[in-house]
Scaffold this motif. Structure first.
Motif, PDB file in Angstrom:
ATOM      1  N   LEU A 123     -33.317   8.339  15.586  1.00 14.07           N
ATOM      2  CA  LEU A 123     -34.518   8.349  14.965  1.00 14.07           C
ATOM      3  C   LEU A 123     -34.715   7.059  13.969  1.00 14.07           C
ATOM      4  O   LEU A 123     -35.782   6.484  14.043  1.00 14.07           O
ATOM      5  CB  LEU A 123     -34.796   9.551  14.182  1.00 14.07           C
ATOM      6  CG  LEU A 123     -36.117   9.831  13.646  1.00 14.07           C
ATOM      7  CD1 LEU A 123     -37.259  10.583  14.466  1.00 14.07           C
ATOM      8  CD2 LEU A 123     -35.970  10.512  12.418  1.00 14.07           C
ATOM      9  N   LEU A 124     -33.688   7.033  13.162  1.00 12.17           N
ATOM     10  CA  LEU A 124     -33.780   6.040  11.914  1.00 12.17           C
ATOM     11  C   LEU A 124     -33.719   4.778  12.830  1.00 12.17           C
ATOM     12  O   LEU A 124     -34.275   3.692  12.127  1.00 12.17           O
ATOM     13  CB  LEU A 124     -32.760   6.076  11.056  1.00 12.17           C
ATOM     14  CG  LEU A 124     -32.701   7.378  10.110  1.00 12.17           C
ATOM     15  CD1 LEU A 124     -31.244   7.710   9.391  1.00 12.17           C
ATOM     16  CD2 LEU A 124     -34.217   7.392   9.527  1.00 12.17           C
ATOM     17  N   ILE A 125     -33.008   4.404  13.648  1.00 15.91           N
ATOM     18  CA  ILE A 125     -32.715   3.195  14.229  1.00 15.91           C
ATOM     19  C   ILE A 125     -33.882   2.712  14.886  1.00 15.91           C
ATOM     20  O   ILE A 125     -34.686   1.542  14.698  1.00 15.91           O
ATOM     21  CB  ILE A 125     -31.698   2.925  15.413  1.00 15.91           C
ATOM     22  CG1 ILE A 125     -30.208   3.072  14.819  1.00 15.91           C
ATOM     23  CG2 ILE A 125     -31.740   1.915  16.068  1.00 15.91           C
ATOM     24  CD1 ILE A 125     -29.000   3.347  15.736  1.00 15.91           C
ATOM     25  N   VAL A 133     -28.172   1.606   9.000  1.00 14.34           N
ATOM     26  CA  VAL A 133     -27.997   2.833   9.517  1.00 14.34           C
ATOM     27  C   VAL A 133     -26.782   2.738  10.434  1.00 14.34           C
ATOM     28  O   VAL A 133     -25.976   3.923  10.392  1.00 14.34           O
ATOM     29  CB  VAL A 133     -29.275   3.424  10.252  1.00 14.34           C
ATOM     30  CG1 VAL A 133     -28.827   4.430  11.220  1.00 14.34           C
ATOM     31  CG2 VAL A 133     -30.460   3.678   9.425  1.00 14.34           C
ATOM     32  N   VAL A 134     -26.753   1.667  10.991  1.00 14.60           N
ATOM     33  CA  VAL A 134     -25.442   1.603  11.899  1.00 14.60           C
ATOM     34  C   VAL A 134     -24.240   1.379  11.312  1.00 14.60           C
ATOM     35  O   VAL A 134     -23.365   1.938  11.748  1.00 14.60           O
ATOM     36  CB  VAL A 134     -25.729   0.423  13.102  1.00 14.60           C
ATOM     37  CG1 VAL A 134     -24.777  -0.089  13.978  1.00 14.60           C
ATOM     38  CG2 VAL A 134     -27.074   0.696  13.635  1.00 14.60           C
ATOM     39  N   ILE A 165     -40.421   4.393   3.973  1.00 16.17           N
ATOM     40  CA  ILE A 165     -39.349   3.453   4.351  1.00 16.17           C
ATOM     41  C   ILE A 165     -38.542   2.665   3.273  1.00 16.17           C
ATOM     42  O   ILE A 165     -37.347   2.628   3.228  1.00 16.17           O
ATOM     43  CB  ILE A 165     -39.955   2.243   5.292  1.00 16.17           C
ATOM     44  CG1 ILE A 165     -40.737   2.851   6.640  1.00 16.17           C
ATOM     45  CG2 ILE A 165     -39.097   1.258   5.838  1.00 16.17           C
ATOM     46  CD1 ILE A 165     -40.150   3.641   7.129  1.00 16.17           C
ATOM     47  N   LEU A 200     -36.065   5.199   1.989  1.00 18.55           N
ATOM     48  CA  LEU A 200     -34.970   5.615   2.920  1.00 18.55           C
ATOM     49  C   LEU A 200     -34.053   4.506   2.978  1.00 18.55           C
ATOM     50  O   LEU A 200     -32.990   4.669   2.697  1.00 18.55           O
ATOM     51  CB  LEU A 200     -35.449   5.491   4.365  1.00 18.55           C
ATOM     52  CG  LEU A 200     -35.633   6.874   5.418  1.00 18.55           C
ATOM     53  CD1 LEU A 200     -36.397   6.791   6.360  1.00 18.55           C
ATOM     54  CD2 LEU A 200     -34.155   7.198   5.425  1.00 18.55           C
ATOM     55  N   ILE A 214     -34.903  16.979  13.453  1.00 17.62           N
ATOM     56  CA  ILE A 214     -35.748  16.002  14.204  1.00 17.62           C
ATOM     57  C   ILE A 214     -37.272  16.466  14.041  1.00 17.62           C
ATOM     58  O   ILE A 214     -38.088  15.859  13.839  1.00 17.62           O
ATOM     59  CB  ILE A 214     -35.410  15.648  15.504  1.00 17.62           C
ATOM     60  CG1 ILE A 214     -35.927  14.360  16.378  1.00 17.62           C
ATOM     61  CG2 ILE A 214     -35.714  16.801  16.610  1.00 17.62           C
ATOM     62  CD1 ILE A 214     -35.003  13.213  16.299  1.00 17.62           C
ATOM     63  N   LEU A 250     -37.191   3.751  14.279  1.00 16.87           N
ATOM     64  CA  LEU A 250     -38.160   3.669  13.162  1.00 16.87           C
ATOM     65  C   LEU A 250     -37.766   2.166  12.523  1.00 16.87           C
ATOM     66  O   LEU A 250     -38.775   1.418  12.408  1.00 16.87           O
ATOM     67  CB  LEU A 250     -37.866   4.556  12.088  1.00 16.87           C
ATOM     68  CG  LEU A 250     -38.864   4.766  11.113  1.00 16.87           C
ATOM     69  CD1 LEU A 250     -40.170   4.996  11.763  1.00 16.87           C
ATOM     70  CD2 LEU A 250     -38.581   5.494   9.999  1.00 16.87           C
ATOM     71  N   GLY A 251     -36.772   1.873  12.287  1.00 19.91           N
ATOM     72  CA  GLY A 251     -36.381   0.651  11.790  1.00 19.91           C
ATOM     73  C   GLY A 251     -36.821  -0.581  12.984  1.00 19.91           C
ATOM     74  O   GLY A 251     -37.474  -1.573  12.396  1.00 19.91           O
ATOM     75  N   TYR A 295     -37.331  -5.693   6.317  1.00 24.02           N
ATOM     76  CA  TYR A 295     -36.898  -4.494   6.221  1.00 24.02           C
ATOM     77  C   TYR A 295     -36.471  -3.458   7.381  1.00 24.02           C
ATOM     78  O   TYR A 295     -35.492  -2.770   7.410  1.00 24.02           O
ATOM     79  CB  TYR A 295     -38.176  -3.556   5.587  1.00 24.02           C
ATOM     80  CG  TYR A 295     -38.654  -3.927   4.317  1.00 24.02           C
ATOM     81  CD1 TYR A 295     -37.875  -4.380   3.375  1.00 24.02           C
ATOM     82  CD2 TYR A 295     -39.856  -3.886   4.015  1.00 24.02           C
ATOM     83  CE1 TYR A 295     -38.089  -5.097   2.086  1.00 24.02           C
ATOM     84  CE2 TYR A 295     -40.182  -4.303   2.833  1.00 24.02           C
ATOM     85  CZ  TYR A 295     -39.416  -4.770   1.717  1.00 24.02           C
ATOM     86  OH  TYR A 295     -39.831  -5.327   0.393  1.00 24.02           O
ATOM     87  N   GLY A 296     -37.082  -3.910   8.519  1.00 26.30           N
ATOM     88  CA  GLY A 296     -36.769  -2.945   9.644  1.00 26.30           C
ATOM     89  C   GLY A 296     -35.495  -3.622  10.111  1.00 26.30           C
ATOM     90  O   GLY A 296     -34.681  -2.498  10.399  1.00 26.30           O
ATOM     91  N   ILE A 297     -35.012  -4.666  10.046  1.00 23.06           N
ATOM     92  CA  ILE A 297     -33.746  -5.040  10.352  1.00 23.06           C
ATOM     93  C   ILE A 297     -32.673  -4.651   9.627  1.00 23.06           C
ATOM     94  O   ILE A 297     -31.570  -4.034   9.799  1.00 23.06           O
ATOM     95  CB  ILE A 297     -33.498  -6.770  10.382  1.00 23.06           C
ATOM     96  CG1 ILE A 297     -34.449  -7.235  11.738  1.00 23.06           C
ATOM     97  CG2 ILE A 297     -32.163  -7.146  10.700  1.00 23.06           C
ATOM     98  CD1 ILE A 297     -34.390  -8.889  11.678  1.00 23.06           C
ATOM     99  N   LEU A 343     -29.670   9.413  14.106  1.00 22.34           N
ATOM    100  CA  LEU A 343     -29.323   8.084  13.922  1.00 22.34           C
ATOM    101  C   LEU A 343     -30.371   7.172  14.891  1.00 22.34           C
ATOM    102  O   LEU A 343     -30.743   6.085  14.583  1.00 22.34           O
ATOM    103  CB  LEU A 343     -28.152   7.890  14.694  1.00 22.34           C
ATOM    104  CG  LEU A 343     -26.830   6.588  14.172  1.00 22.34           C
ATOM    105  CD1 LEU A 343     -26.954   6.507  12.644  1.00 22.34           C
ATOM    106  CD2 LEU A 343     -25.712   6.861  14.785  1.00 22.34           C
ATOM    107  N   MET A 374     -32.846  -1.908   7.754  1.00 30.60           N
ATOM    108  CA  MET A 374     -32.769  -0.465   7.937  1.00 30.60           C
ATOM    109  C   MET A 374     -31.798  -0.222   9.236  1.00 30.60           C
ATOM    110  O   MET A 374     -30.994   0.582   9.024  1.00 30.60           O
ATOM    111  CB  MET A 374     -34.135   0.045   8.192  1.00 30.60           C
ATOM    112  CG  MET A 374     -34.256   1.756   8.090  1.00 30.60           C
ATOM    113  SD  MET A 374     -35.667   2.049   8.195  1.00 30.60           S
ATOM    114  CE  MET A 374     -35.408   3.683   8.935  1.00 30.60           C
ATOM    115  N   ILE A 375     -32.053  -1.066  10.134  1.00 28.80           N
ATOM    116  CA  ILE A 375     -31.222  -0.744  11.566  1.00 28.80           C
ATOM    117  C   ILE A 375     -29.633  -1.160  10.923  1.00 28.80           C
ATOM    118  O   ILE A 375     -28.973  -0.256  11.402  1.00 28.80           O
ATOM    119  CB  ILE A 375     -31.688  -1.645  12.564  1.00 28.80           C
ATOM    120  CG1 ILE A 375     -32.947  -1.366  13.258  1.00 28.80           C
ATOM    121  CG2 ILE A 375     -30.645  -1.577  13.791  1.00 28.80           C
ATOM    122  CD1 ILE A 375     -33.630  -2.278  13.987  1.00 28.80           C
TER     123      ILE A 375
END
Lengths: 317, 285
Positions: free
Chosen positions: B96-98, A297-298, A247, A250, A116, B100-101, A289-291, B94, A293-294
């Motif tokens: 951090l990435l969430i 990631v999830v 972004i 990623l 981090i 950020l998104g 893009y934001g959505i 996780l 990415m979430i």
């Protein structure tokens, strides 16, 4: 076993290069699509670099755009101000990016920073880079940016020639990735990614290999960033910003699959298509893009390659 | 000179108000919230919308703060759940990435939907004089809001049993769990509280300039710098760092210009992480 694994790598590499080399034939003469395809290759290059840095040694560099940009700006500014040949200034730009990346990595490994904190330091560096470029007006022209048309190597002036030049860079980076991963360093990366402490105890020089990964990755970012600077004909702080590079890279890598050979390529291709689909949405694409990415990631952390491996049950590198 | 100093302190308190939320969420939830500035903007925009509806500005601001809190609640109960399921590094990454998104999603949405809405609060008396120094009433009110919020926060953390519980989780989550504390519920409370503080910070910003949709990233980075310099686990440290950086910011803007100031602040943050990762003023709260 080993030979079989390398065989899969060779097949994939060849297939990727052949498909990408033939892609312009399918796109025809459309200058618009040619440009999109070249940009796709550029993002693939960024993603291969980030894959080495983050995918294999867990160093969260949030300064990909800044590293690529430092190389691009160093090269372009030197070419303009000192009248040097781009063939000379591109290596200088690449060296500066590699040096920066190596130093970040060395310092953060030495200071024992967690993932981090590496993220925060590099994020802060991104902001510093952005503001420096904005502030050093005499050199960089600030927000307005610099025209680079006609400055760069002749190869990058023509649309289809530059497509193949960038493809060459991407192919070379994939081959380098393959060679790196089958070498001793690749084994070390794997051990570090699995468990850093255990790797250290097993006698692996964690500092060396982490810095190595960061330096190689940053150098590659520098190459792609400099090529982009000459190819696009124009650079400004925006094209190397967090939003336009980090972004996207990623998302590309998460989409394709981290720590895989094919991941950055597959992710880059899918992302390029996706980007074209959301283009009509205009400003709403940041939201998408934001959505995305979430969601990635999830729910989809292992990416397309892992999914393909499960579905077709063959070895995909 | 005194005017600059005062200005710096007020700005610093504002920064601390934003940063303390990052500190709390990081200390308690183990998530570095990169969407914190967006919480503030949500609060500000919501307040602006309520003012547009014809509400009294004060009521609108209260509703704005509550909206930010509600947004925090939703984020905590939905988006951050997968992060909370993991532990250690994995959760940090996780989270951090969430977030950020999330910050991009919020930016994109607000830019699209409320691009031309901004919160500007105008006070009836813009400024008055005390002892030869012109004091903007906006500064006074902003300082009072921040000081009030901090006083309440400290009273809550030091004086109540719940506050003690919260501090125990910051010190040792596993240990707190063993004492029969349910960290998940406390976490939700803290995220909501932090989001409300961020919303308050965003609205207070509206006293000086207008709060628009584009300010999210800037607020996040400033709050992050302050939280990092103060030590991402120390609330006292965050307050001190905020005031210190506010003063530095005010003097540097006066002496060397806004551009160099930003670089100085960023460099301070970078060096703090490298030299003293626990923060300049790190001692346990």
């Amino acid at each position: 076993m080993m030979r079989e694994r390398h065989f899969a790598d060779y097949v994939t590499l060849t297939a990727v290069v052949v498909v990408l080399a033939l892609a312009p034939l399918a796109l025809g003469d459309s200058a618009h699509y040619m440009r999109l395809a070249t940009l796709m290759l550029i993002y693939m290059g960024y993603a291969v670099a980030f894959n080495i840095i983050f995918g294999h040694t867990r160093q969260l560099f949030l300064c990909l755009g800044a590293l690529a940009g430092s190389s691009g700006y160093v090269s372009v500014v030197l070419t303009i101000k000192l009248g040097l040949s781009p063939w000379l200034t591109i290596p200088l730009g690449v060296a500066s990016a590699a040096l920066l990346g190596g130093v970040f990595s060395y310092v953060s490994v030495r200071r024992g920073l967690g993932v981090i904190f590496v993220g925060i330091v590099t994020l802060v560096f991104s902001l510093i880079f952005h503001n420096l470029v904005l502030g050093l007006r005499e050199l960089t022209n600030g927000e307005t940016g610099i025209e680079t048309k006609g400055l760069g190597p002749a190869v990058l002036q023509n649309a289809s020639a530059s497509y193949y030049a960038v493809l060459g860079v991407v192919a070379a980076s994939l081959v380098m990735y393959h060679l790196l991963m089958r070498s001793r360093a690749g084994k070390a990366f794997q051990a570090i990614a699995d468990d850093e402490l255990a790797a250290e105890l097993a006698g692996i020089d964690v500092t060396f290999y982490k810095v190595l990964a960061a330096t190689i990755g940053s150098a590659l970012l520098g190459v792609v960033g400099a090529v982009y600077a000459y190819y696009s004909g124009f650079i400004s702080p925006t094209v190397y910003s967090l939003v336009s590079v980090d972004i996207v890279v990623l998302v590309t890598l998460l989409l394709g699959g981290m720590s895989t050979l094919l991941g950055p390529v597959l992710g880059g291709a899918v992302f390029a298509v996706l980007d074209e689909v959301v283009r009509p949405l205009g400003r709403l694409n940041v939201l998408v893009y934001g959505i995305l990415m979430i969601v990635l990631v999830v729910t989809f952390r292992h990416g397309l390659v892992a999914m393909l491996r499960k579905v077709v049950r063959i070895r995909i590198p | 000179m005194i005017a600059i100093l005062l200005d710096g302190i007020v700005q610093g308190l504002q920064l601390s108000l934003m940063a303390v939320g990052i500190t709390l969420i990081f200390g308690l939830g183990g998530v570095l919230n990169l969407a914190h500035g967006q919480f503030a903007v949500v609060g500000g925009i919501a307040a602006a919308l309520f003012v547009g509806e014809g509400l009294h500005p004060l009521a609108a601001c209260v509703l704005g703060v509550l909206t930010a809190g509600l947004f925090g609640l939703i984020v905590d109960r939905t988006l951050l759940v997968p992060a909370y399921r993991c532990a250690g590094e994995e959760r940090l990454l996780l989270g951090l990435l969430i977030t950020l998104g999330l910050s991009f999603a919020v930016n994109g949405f607000l830019d699209f939907r409320y691009a031309d809405i901004a919160l500007t609060l105008r006070l009836p008396t813009p400024s008055y004089e005390i002892g030869g120094i012109t004091v903007r009433s906006a500064s006074v009110i902003a300082a009072l809001i921040a000081l009030g919020a901090f006083a309440l926060l400290f009273a809550f953390l030091k004086g109540t049993l719940l506050g003690k519980v919260i501090r125990s989780i910051i010190q040792n989550e596993v240990g707190a769990g063993l004492c029969g504390i349910n960290p998940a519920r406390i976490r939700t409370l803290i995220v909501v509280l932090s989001a409300m503080l961020a919303g308050l910070g965003g609205i207070a910003q509206g006293l000086f300039s207008s709060v628009g949709t584009e300010m999210g990233n800037e607020l996040t980075s400033f709050a992050l710098i302050v939280a990092v310099v103060g030590g991402v686990r120390s609330i006292n440290g965050t307050l001190a760092a905020g005031v210190l950086l506010g003063i530095v910011n005010a003097f540097a803007s006066y002496l060397v210009g806004a551009y160099m100031t930003l670089l100085i602040l960023l460099a301070t943050a970078a060096f703090t992480i490298l030299l003293r990762p626990q923060g300049l003023f790190a001692y346990r709260t």
